[in-house]
Design an enzyme around this catalytic site. Sequence first.
Site, PDB file in Angstrom:
ATOM      1  N   GLU A 137      -6.272   7.155  -0.733  1.00  0.00           N
ATOM      2  CA  GLU A 137      -6.320   6.031   0.164  1.00  0.00           C
ATOM      3  C   GLU A 137      -7.033   4.862  -0.767  1.00  0.00           C
ATOM      4  O   GLU A 137      -6.310   3.819  -0.508  1.00  0.00           O
ATOM      5  CB  GLU A 137      -7.035   6.348   1.471  1.00  0.00           C
ATOM      6  CG  GLU A 137      -5.924   7.051   2.413  1.00  0.00           C
ATOM      7  CD  GLU A 137      -4.634   6.667   2.646  1.00  0.00           C
ATOM      8  OE1 GLU A 137      -4.378   5.492   2.935  1.00  0.00           O
ATOM      9  OE2 GLU A 137      -3.625   7.440   2.477  1.00  0.00           O
TER      10      GLU A 137
ATOM     11  N   HIS B 269       0.772  -1.240   0.158  1.00  0.00           N
ATOM     12  CA  HIS B 269       0.237   0.072   0.014  1.00  0.00           C
ATOM     13  C   HIS B 269       0.938   1.084  -0.225  1.00  0.00           C
ATOM     14  O   HIS B 269       0.492   2.241  -0.744  1.00  0.00           O
ATOM     15  CB  HIS B 269      -0.984   0.012   1.200  1.00  0.00           C
ATOM     16  CG  HIS B 269      -1.625   1.117   1.586  1.00  0.00           C
ATOM     17  ND1 HIS B 269      -2.983   1.461   1.130  1.00  0.00           N
ATOM     18  CD2 HIS B 269      -1.324   2.387   2.003  1.00  0.00           C
ATOM     19  CE1 HIS B 269      -3.234   2.485   1.530  1.00  0.00           C
ATOM     20  NE2 HIS B 269      -2.088   3.108   2.116  1.00  0.00           N
ATOM     21  N   GLU B 270       2.090   1.197   0.913  1.00  0.00           N
ATOM     22  CA  GLU B 270       2.780   2.385   0.864  1.00  0.00           C
ATOM     23  C   GLU B 270       3.630   2.483  -0.407  1.00  0.00           C
ATOM     24  O   GLU B 270       3.682   3.543  -0.888  1.00  0.00           O
ATOM     25  CB  GLU B 270       3.630   2.324   2.057  1.00  0.00           C
ATOM     26  CG  GLU B 270       3.050   2.379   3.482  1.00  0.00           C
ATOM     27  CD  GLU B 270       1.967   3.458   3.840  1.00  0.00           C
ATOM     28  OE1 GLU B 270       2.275   4.636   3.045  1.00  0.00           O
ATOM     29  OE2 GLU B 270       0.965   3.282   4.298  1.00  0.00           O
TER      30      GLU B 270
ATOM     31  N   HIS C 233       1.516   4.518  -3.023  1.00  0.00           N
ATOM     32  CA  HIS C 233       1.696   5.618  -2.734  1.00  0.00           C
ATOM     33  C   HIS C 233       2.735   6.351  -3.319  1.00  0.00           C
ATOM     34  O   HIS C 233       3.080   7.457  -4.018  1.00  0.00           O
ATOM     35  CB  HIS C 233       1.597   6.340  -1.239  1.00  0.00           C
ATOM     36  CG  HIS C 233       0.254   6.139  -0.706  1.00  0.00           C
ATOM     37  ND1 HIS C 233      -0.748   6.895  -1.066  1.00  0.00           N
ATOM     38  CD2 HIS C 233      -0.187   5.856   0.440  1.00  0.00           C
ATOM     39  CE1 HIS C 233      -1.763   6.733  -0.302  1.00  0.00           C
ATOM     40  NE2 HIS C 233      -1.405   6.025   0.593  1.00  0.00           N
TER      41      HIS C 233
END
Length: 285
Positions: A202, A131-132, A135
């Site tokens: 998100e 997930h990071e 980003h």
Amino acid sequence: MFNWVKTAMLMAAITALFIVIGGMIGGSRGMTIALVIALGMNFFSYWFSDKMVLRMYNAQEVDETSAPQFYRMVRELSTRAGLPMPRVYLINEDAPNAFATGRNPEHAAVAATTGILRVLSEREMRGVMAHELSHVKHRDILISTISATMAGAISALANFAMFFGSRDENGRSTNPIAGIAVALLAPIAGALIQMAISRAREFEADRGGAQISGDPQALASALDKIHRYASGIPFPTAEQHPATAQMMIMNPLSGGGIANLFSTHPATEERIARLMEMARTGRFE
């Protein structure tokens, strides 16, 4: 290109808000000073805000020797995502959370608390770091880091407005009520600007992270576990720097009710539901 447009829009909106507050405090002179400060803050945010955020959390850089399993996990996921290896940091906090920062993929960093490494399984941790890295891949980290820095500056200026009130060019107090109103409304306006971009970001990072790891259910399980554990574990550094909350994978700030309306993160239940639908259908759309 679209992320650069969003970054420019965010910086322009926060700069405008900064100038309005400056005008309320000191008239046209205050607006000029606020503009100069805002331009300086934007320059500083672009080049140095990642270092400042990592310093706020007393993050310690690790390597394959000091944190072998975690470091190798990030390296393997970075390779899967087609990204350069980011710098890897650990934060000595019990609260389970993680974030990414940096101005672009070539100058990125990922950070995780020691608490999240204790709470999550290796599979769940892979979901979080994917997930990071999503980003990082979509250059969200520049937007989140700049907005965190500028929102903190707006809060500080709003507090200044409450203390000194509204003044004209000659320094005379004109409307103390206006100063109070600015102090109350400016942080809300700043939060709304952040929220306008952060919630959608998100969801997109959840989807992108599921693609990188190939395991949306792992991230869903991680979010559920973080949500349950985080509610009972204080995160004092995040409470001291609330503007950085939107950088985290899960909102670290305590509170509910009206506070949830201004949360920079979508509801955990909705995020989990979307991820489970991806796991069920095998479609990452």
